[in-house]
Design a protein around this motif. Structure first.
Motif, PDB file in Angstrom:
ATOM      1  N   HIS A  47      -9.142 -30.561   8.071  1.00 15.68           N
ATOM      2  CA  HIS A  47      -7.772 -30.073   8.176  1.00 15.68           C
ATOM      3  C   HIS A  47      -7.593 -28.813   7.316  1.00 15.68           C
ATOM      4  CE1 HIS A  47      -3.422 -30.326   6.884  1.00 15.68           C
ATOM      5  NE2 HIS A  47      -3.326 -30.186   8.178  1.00 15.68           N
ATOM      6  N   TRP A  74      -2.977 -31.667  16.975  1.00 22.23           N
ATOM      7  CA  TRP A  74      -1.936 -30.615  16.959  1.00 22.23           C
ATOM      8  C   TRP A  74      -2.556 -29.261  16.585  1.00 22.23           C
ATOM      9  CZ3 TRP A  74       0.270 -27.775  12.721  1.00 22.23           C
ATOM     10  CH2 TRP A  74       1.465 -27.108  13.002  1.00 22.23           C
ATOM     11  N   HIS A  75      -3.425 -29.291  15.572  1.00 22.73           N
ATOM     12  CA  HIS A  75      -4.079 -28.035  15.185  1.00 22.73           C
ATOM     13  C   HIS A  75      -4.943 -27.492  16.330  1.00 22.73           C
ATOM     14  CE1 HIS A  75      -3.020 -27.071  11.046  1.00 22.73           C
ATOM     15  NE2 HIS A  75      -2.904 -28.367  10.838  1.00 22.73           N
ATOM     16  N   SER A 132       2.990 -27.513   5.443  1.00 28.61           N
ATOM     17  CA  SER A 132       2.073 -26.375   5.291  1.00 28.61           C
ATOM     18  C   SER A 132       2.736 -25.086   5.767  1.00 28.61           C
ATOM     19  CB  SER A 132       0.839 -26.631   6.145  1.00 28.61           C
ATOM     20  OG  SER A 132       1.226 -26.672   7.516  1.00 28.61           O
ATOM     21  N   HIS A 187      -2.393 -35.098  13.953  1.00 29.26           N
ATOM     22  CA  HIS A 187      -2.147 -33.773  13.385  1.00 29.26           C
ATOM     23  C   HIS A 187      -3.347 -32.858  13.603  1.00 29.26           C
ATOM     24  CE1 HIS A 187      -0.059 -30.870  10.982  1.00 29.26           C
ATOM     25  NE2 HIS A 187      -1.094 -30.743  10.175  1.00 29.26           N
ATOM     26  N   HIS A 221      -6.703 -25.013   8.645  1.00 30.72           N
ATOM     27  CA  HIS A 221      -5.634 -24.159   8.131  1.00 30.72           C
ATOM     28  C   HIS A 221      -6.144 -22.764   7.758  1.00 30.72           C
ATOM     29  CE1 HIS A 221      -1.779 -26.280   7.916  1.00 30.72           C
ATOM     30  NE2 HIS A 221      -2.531 -27.356   8.017  1.00 30.72           N
TER      31      HIS A 221
HETATM   32 FE   LIG Z   1      -1.844 -29.105   9.102  1.00 28.87          FE
END
Ligand SMILES: [Fe+2]
Length: 457
Positions: free
Chosen positions: A201, A239-240, A386, A236, A205
């Motif tokens: 993760h 989602w990324h 974030s 999540h 980012h």
């Molecule tokens: Fe994230």
């Protein structure tokens, strides 16, 4: 009382040697986002009811679900831990204090108690992950990095669990704009365990902020076949992946990911709701017809009215309710946030204001939305999450400015949005190139495209 210690030398009350091994495995599974950990912890507590930290951990897990309906259960675990307080070590008593503060919504007490633990027992992995995790939702990114860094001198590579401090470190570095360092630590953790989801993760980012969309896509796709072996946090990561696909213009695949992985049903989990609402918003800004998909999100929002403890969720609830025209639950939600603010709950004042702004956007009152959100756009960061999640505010502001014909404002916001992405000297030329491109562009659709493309040229 004789106590045995964990592999990092920290005494644990109420466990024999075999049970300590089971606890150590549980802790690693927990921070590896494996499912079923709570049930196994329950089993351990059945066998070892004097396991003080076990009751606290069950309480932490319940609070992590982020719903007010979980409070009675969390209080029960707190009570059980407190009953054992006389047998507990000082460190364990501080953990009890953390849980007590959390249940009471006293973030400052919770923060101080976790810092106190780590100052004296820096190898307390549970406290390390709790503190860095808590700070994610505080919006205080510099403090998050401080928390992640301060224990490092004690975490030599040979210390058991060492790899599990690298993910939070990488993520905190990324959020503070140290992309190169962040990438290095994330990759180090992933070399140890290619499905360390928090490290993956953090890497996602870095790649998102630097506009390295194909690399980001590849990094998550490489483990996609295994993602559903993990707990709900996996949503999540999906989602990324959807953001990387969106950036490449692979819109049908984004919708497919939303339907299959990110929000296949009306999930009550706060992160699922955030992921779905913010992805739908991004898709609609790009002109994608998302069909009836907001209904699913609004159903989840309505089912959890007044329930979410993570304040950043509230504006997303409001987006779905306003977008689907559910005026009565929308009014109820907004009133609830105002009541929380009046009651002095942490972050509630800002949360309420941002939620109101979201309602204005989805009711089509773009000038009022812009007026409110422009004033709130930096304060809104105090709701945590974030930079990539907070980008939602800029996405909606740029869209609203374009809708109201305020081209200069849209360009100004687009350039401002670049600040977080190019924080290192090596990024300066790209910032300058992008800013120049924005200035040269007068087509609203092209400018909207810059919101989607991850800002790579
Ligand atoms: Fe994230």
């Amino acid at each position: 009382m004789t106590r045995l210690s964990d592999t990092r030398g920290l005494p644990l009350t109420g466990l024999n040697a075999t049970q300590i091994e089971r606890y150590e495995t549980l802790l690693i599974e927990l921070y590896s986002y494996r499912p079923g950990v709570q049930a196994r912890l329950e089993d351990l507590l059945q066998e070892a009811p004097g396991f003080v930290l076990g009751h606290v951990l069950r309480g932490y897990a319940t609070m992590t679900d982020g719903l007010r309906s979980g409070l009675p259960e969390a209080r029960r675990y707190l009570h059980q831990a407190q009953q054992l307080g006389g047998t507990a070590t000082e460190r364990e008593r501080l953990h009890i204090r953390v849980l007590q503060a959390w249940v009471k919504g006293r973030d400052a007490d919770r923060l101080m108690a976790l810092e106190d633990i780590l100052a004296r027992w820096p190898l307390d992995l549970l406290a390390y992950r709790q503190l860095t995790g808590m700070l994610f939702w505080s919006g205080d990114k510099r403090r998050q990095l401080g928390a992640a860094m301060q224990a490092l001198p004690h975490w030599q590579a040979a210390v058991p669990g060492h790899a599990l401090v690298l993910g939070p470190l990488a993520f905190a570095l990324e959020e503070d704009g140290h992309y190169g360092l962040a990438e290095g630590f994330a990759r180090q953790a992933l070399e140890h365990n290619s499905t360390d989801l928090w490290a993956l993760h953090a890497l996602a980012h870095v790649l998102e902020m630097q506009g390295r969309v194909r690399e980001g896509d590849a990094a998550i796709s490489a483990v996609a076949s295994q993602l559903n072996d993990f707990n709900l946090f996996r949503g999540h990561l999906w989602w990324h992946l959807a953001l990387f696909r969106l950036a490449q213009g692979r819109l049908e695949e984004v919708l497919d990911l939303l339907d299959r992985e990110i929000f296949p049903a009306a999930s009550l989990f706060y992160l699922d709701l955030q992921n779905a609402a913010s992805l739908l918003a991004r898709l609609e800004i790009q002109g994608v017809d998302v069909g009836e998909r907001w209904v699913r999100v609004a159903d989840a929002a309505e089912k959890t009215l007044g329930q979410h403890l993570v304040v950043f969720t509230g504006p997303h609830q409001v987006m779905a309710l306003a977008r689907t025209g559910r005026s009565q639950p929308l009014a109820q939600a907004l009133q609830g946030f105002r009541d929380d603010a009046l009651a002095g709950l942490e972050q509630a004042h800002t949360g309420s204001a941002v939620a109101r702004a979201m309602a204005l956007y989805y009711q089509g009152d773009y000038p009022s939305f812009l007026q409110d959100m422009r004033l709130l756009r930096y304060e809104a960061a105090s709701l945590g999450a974030s930079h990539a999640q907070q980008d939602l505010y800029f996405q909606l502001m740029v869209d609203a400015a374009l809708r109201t014909g305020e081209l200069a404002l849209a360009k100004s916001l687009l350039k401002e949005r670049l600040v977080k992405r190019f924080t290192e000297p090596s990024g300066w030329q790209r910032y300058a190139d992008m800013a120049h491109l924005i200035e040269q562009t007068n087509d609203p659709q092209v400018l909207r495209g810059l919101l989607r493309s991850g800002l790579h040229l």
